[in-house]
Every structure is written in structure tokens, then in C-alpha cells.
Design an enzyme around this catalytic site. Structure first.
Site, PDB file in Angstrom:
ATOM      1  N   ARG A   1       0.937  -4.852  -5.754  1.00  0.00           N
ATOM      2  CA  ARG A   1       1.004  -6.135  -5.062  1.00  0.00           C
ATOM      3  C   ARG A   1       1.272  -7.166  -6.149  1.00  0.00           C
ATOM      4  O   ARG A   1       0.739  -7.064  -7.241  1.00  0.00           O
ATOM      5  CB  ARG A   1      -0.293  -6.400  -4.298  1.00  0.00           C
TER       6      ARG A   1
ATOM      7  N   THR B   1       4.012   2.598   5.733  1.00  0.00           N
ATOM      8  CA  THR B   1       2.603   2.186   5.801  1.00  0.00           C
ATOM      9  C   THR B   1       1.884   3.126   6.762  1.00  0.00           C
ATOM     10  O   THR B   1       2.467   3.564   7.749  1.00  0.00           O
ATOM     11  CB  THR B   1       2.439   0.716   6.282  1.00  0.00           C
TER      12      THR B   1
ATOM     13  N   GLY C   1       0.827  -1.216   0.000  1.00  0.00           N
ATOM     14  CA  GLY C   1       0.000   0.000   0.000  1.00  0.00           C
ATOM     15  C   GLY C   1       0.854   1.256   0.000  1.00  0.00           C
ATOM     16  O   GLY C   1       1.886   1.298   0.667  1.00  0.00           O
TER      17      GLY C   1
ATOM     18  N   ARG D   1      -6.384  -1.763   8.367  1.00  0.00           N
ATOM     19  CA  ARG D   1      -6.410  -3.227   8.160  1.00  0.00           C
ATOM     20  C   ARG D   1      -6.587  -3.988   9.474  1.00  0.00           C
ATOM     21  O   ARG D   1      -7.563  -3.790  10.165  1.00  0.00           O
ATOM     22  CB  ARG D   1      -5.142  -3.678   7.444  1.00  0.00           C
TER      23      ARG D   1
ATOM     24  N   ASP E   1       5.432  -5.036   6.139  1.00  0.00           N
ATOM     25  CA  ASP E   1       6.081  -6.298   6.511  1.00  0.00           C
ATOM     26  C   ASP E   1       5.934  -7.373   5.435  1.00  0.00           C
ATOM     27  O   ASP E   1       6.799  -8.242   5.314  1.00  0.00           O
ATOM     28  CB  ASP E   1       5.603  -6.782   7.878  1.00  0.00           C
TER      29      ASP E   1
ATOM     30  N   ASP F   1      -0.427   2.286   8.705  1.00  0.00           N
ATOM     31  CA  ASP F   1      -0.990   1.558   9.848  1.00  0.00           C
ATOM     32  C   ASP F   1      -0.136   1.612  11.118  1.00  0.00           C
ATOM     33  O   ASP F   1      -0.628   1.320  12.207  1.00  0.00           O
ATOM     34  CB  ASP F   1      -1.218   0.081   9.480  1.00  0.00           C
TER      35      ASP F   1
ATOM     36  N   ASP G   1       1.995  -0.493  12.110  1.00  0.00           N
ATOM     37  CA  ASP G   1       1.857  -1.815  12.735  1.00  0.00           C
ATOM     38  C   ASP G   1       3.058  -2.709  12.456  1.00  0.00           C
ATOM     39  O   ASP G   1       2.967  -3.933  12.513  1.00  0.00           O
ATOM     40  CB  ASP G   1       0.571  -2.492  12.231  1.00  0.00           C
TER      41      ASP G   1
END
Ligand code: ADP
Length: 323
Positions: free
Chosen positions: A72, A126, A11, A172, A103, A128, A130
């Protein structure tokens, strides 16, 4: 090592361009040749590789998205795909690769290193936040500020109409971005996948807020909440309570793009520089990370092995301050 390449994968996030700029200019500074690979691993397999110079990254530090595009790539999940990718790098005489992504992209990079000896360094990109091993990822701060701004705007309308709003925030599997935007926006409730959503408790809390004189209520719903999306939760609340006239807003992809914040630009600049210097020093299988405000190298595997653990004290902050 004289020839390196950079790609963005997974992303997109705001600040990836600032990271590309840092990678290219650090390479130029150290006298290395640098190539840009388009559309992540897909472009690598297809040989979409072009030389870059200091001027090819002019005027991009303030731009969202990624000038190298991202993708992707299912083919890269297979050993045959990675063999094609490695062959392309060999053909171009490229010895090291900077992978800007999440990741998933790092898992791919690790396999490229293990199977074909390609030196790889990751840069975390990213929204996120995360990824394990780094305190922050590039793009998170920009996305957080966009979400907070959206909450502020919706609060004006919610207050004016004494209304309940459900606002869905991206992330996500991770509720971190939702949690932080909820705290920053002063949300009444924040529903995240890391803590079980209890509809009864939610309704009780909304009622007690109204009883305590609150004119409006804002409930933040993380995209990955286990109970469902914002529309589903709003519907269930409406069926089980007097809160039948709520509204839903899904911030969605608005959170990904836009001009990066100063924090993301500086983070991208520092980590991009470290990544290239690490590659030129012969490092591989590492990520350029920010730990306690300092750029450091961490093993790439930490990104997925120690995914950022959720800090439950954040839930307490949100709960106490929403009284
Ligand atoms: P992110 O990097 O943001 O986590 P993805 O998980 O979609 O995004 O991963 C981006 C790309 O990285 C995938 O499309 C695929 O090409 C590659 N990738 C992801 N996971 C693996 C894996 N386990 N092995 C090899 N390549 C992977």
C-alpha cells in the site's frame, strides 16, 4: 504498443501469480516486451522495474501470494507521487500498465491515466469479491474454500462437545465471503455488515436450534460486522443468555494464501490474457471482468461506483436451511 508492465497492488490474493503469468506470456506471444514492477505503486515510484520473460513465470500458477510482492503506497495518493511514477514509466519506455488489485488500486490507475496519459487496464484481485462490474474476483474462490474447510473442521469439534462456536471470516467492509462460506459450511447464523445484527434474535435462534435437536451451533461473523468482532459478540451473548461457554475462531490471514483453486487459476488466466490484448489494442481505463462466465472489458470506474450489491436472497437461503 510494444512495451508494457504489470504490478500487483493492495491486499494479496491467491491467483495473482497465475494472472502475472498470463500477462507475461500473452505479451510474449504478441511480441511485446513486458516488465514486472515490484511492490505495487511503491516500487513503481522507486523504479523497481525488471524485464520479464516466459520462463520468469514458470512454476507459479500453483503458488499463492504474488512473486512481484504488493504494497500500500501513501505517496501515490498525492499528485507528486503519481508524477514520479509516470516519470519512471516514461524513462523505461513503458506505454501501458496492467494493475492487478482491488478498487483502490484502480482509482490510482485511473488518475495515472487522466493526469499522465498512461494506458491502464485492471485485473480484479481480492478475496472479498466486492468489486463492481465483475461477477468474480481472483482469490475469492480460494478464500471461500479455505473458510469452508475451517468451518467443517470446527463443526467436528462443536458436534463432539455440543458447543457453540463463533467463527470470524475476512472481508473488510463486505459480508459476501462470510455469507457464502456460512452457506457452504451449513452455519446456523451468519452476521454480516449488510444486515443489522440483533442480539436478541440471535439468542432466540440459537435456543430454537437447540430445542429442535441441534447438538452444536456455528455462527459466522463477518470481519466488518457493524455490531463488533467475534469475541465481542460471543461475550455479549454469554452475558445475556445461557450460552456462556462458547468458543471463538478468527480464520484471518489463513484465508489469503495457499495454492489457488482451479477456478481462480482459470479466471486469472482468462482475465490476464484479455487485459494484455486490450492494452495492445489501445484500450485504457478498463477492467478485464467476468460477466456471465465470459471475460469482457468494463469501465474501471464501475469497480467502485457499482460495488457488488448484496443479494438479500442469500440471507433467505441461509435462514431457511438452518432450521
Ligand atoms: P485495493 O486495491 O485492494 O482496494 P487499497 O485500497 O489499499 O487496496 O489501494 C492500494 C493502493 O492503491 C493504495 O495504497 C494507493 O497507493 C492506491 N490508491 C488507493 N486509492 C487511491 C486513490 N483514491 N487515489 C490514488 N491512489 C489510490
Amino acid at each position: 504498443m510494444k512495451r508494457i508492465a504489470v504490478l500487483t497492488s493492495g491486499g494479496d490474493s491467491s491467483g495473482m501469480n497465475a494472472a502475472i503469468r498470463a500477462v507475461v506470456r500473452t505479451a510474449v506471444y504478441h511480441g511485446a516486451e513486458v516488465f514486472g514492477i515490484e511492490r505495487g505503486y511503491s516500487g513503481l515510484i522507486a523504479g523497481q522495474i525488471r524485464p520479464m520473460g516466459a520462463r520468469s513465470v514458470s512454476g507459479i500458477i500453483n503458488r499463492g501470494g504474488t512473486i512481484l510482492r504488493t504494497a500500500r503506497c501513501a505517496e501515490f495518493l498525492q499528485p507528486e507521487g503519481r508524477a514520479k511514477a509516470a516519470a519512471q514509466l516514461k524513462e523505461h519506455g513503458i506505454e501501458g500498465l496492467v494493475v492487478i488489485g482491488g478498487d483502490g488500486s484502480y482509482r490510482g490507475a485511473m488518475l495515472l491515466h487522466k493526469e499522465h496519459g498512461v494506458r491502464c487496464i485492471g485485473v480484479p484481485g481480492t478475496i472479498d469479491n466486492d468489486i463492481g462490474g465483475t461477477d468474480f474476483t481472483i482469490g475469492y474462490d480460494t478464500a471461500l474454500n479455505v473458510a469452508m474447510d475451517a468451518i467443517d473442521r470446527i463443526r467436528d469439534t462443536a458436534d463432539s462437545h455440543d458447543r457453540l462456536f463463533f467463527i470470524e471470516v475476512m472481508g473488510r467492509r463486505s459480508g459476501y465471503l462470510a455469507m457464502m462460506s456460512g452457506i457452504a459450511g451449513g452455519a446456523e447464523e451468519i452476521l454480516i455488515p449488510e444486515s443489522p445484527t440483533d442480539l436478541g434474535k440471535l439468542i432466540e435462534s440459537l435456543r430454537s436450534g437447540r430445542g429442535a435437536g441441534k447438538a452444536s451451533s456455528i455462527v459466522i461473523v463477518a470481519e466488518g460486522d457493524e455490531f463488533g468482532n467475534a469475541y465481542e459478540i460471543a461475550k455479549r451473548v454469554g452475558e445475556q443468555s445461557e450460552f456462556t461457554d462458547s468458543r471463538c475462531v478468527v480464520i484471518g490471514h489463513l484465508q489469503r494464501g495457499g495454492s489457488p483453486t482451479a477456478f481462480d487459476r482459470v479466471l486469472a488466466s482468462r482475465l490476464g490474457l484479455l487485459a494484455v490484448e486490450a492494452l495492445l489494442d489501445g484500450e485504457t481505463g478498463k477492467m478485464a471482468a467476468l460477466v456471465s462466465s465470459t471475460p469482457v472489458l468494463r469501465p474501471l470506474s464501475e469497480a467502485w461506483e457499482t460495488r457488488n450489491q448484496f443479494d438479500p436472497s442469500l440471507l433467505r437461503v441461509a435462514h431457511i436451511l438452518a432450521v
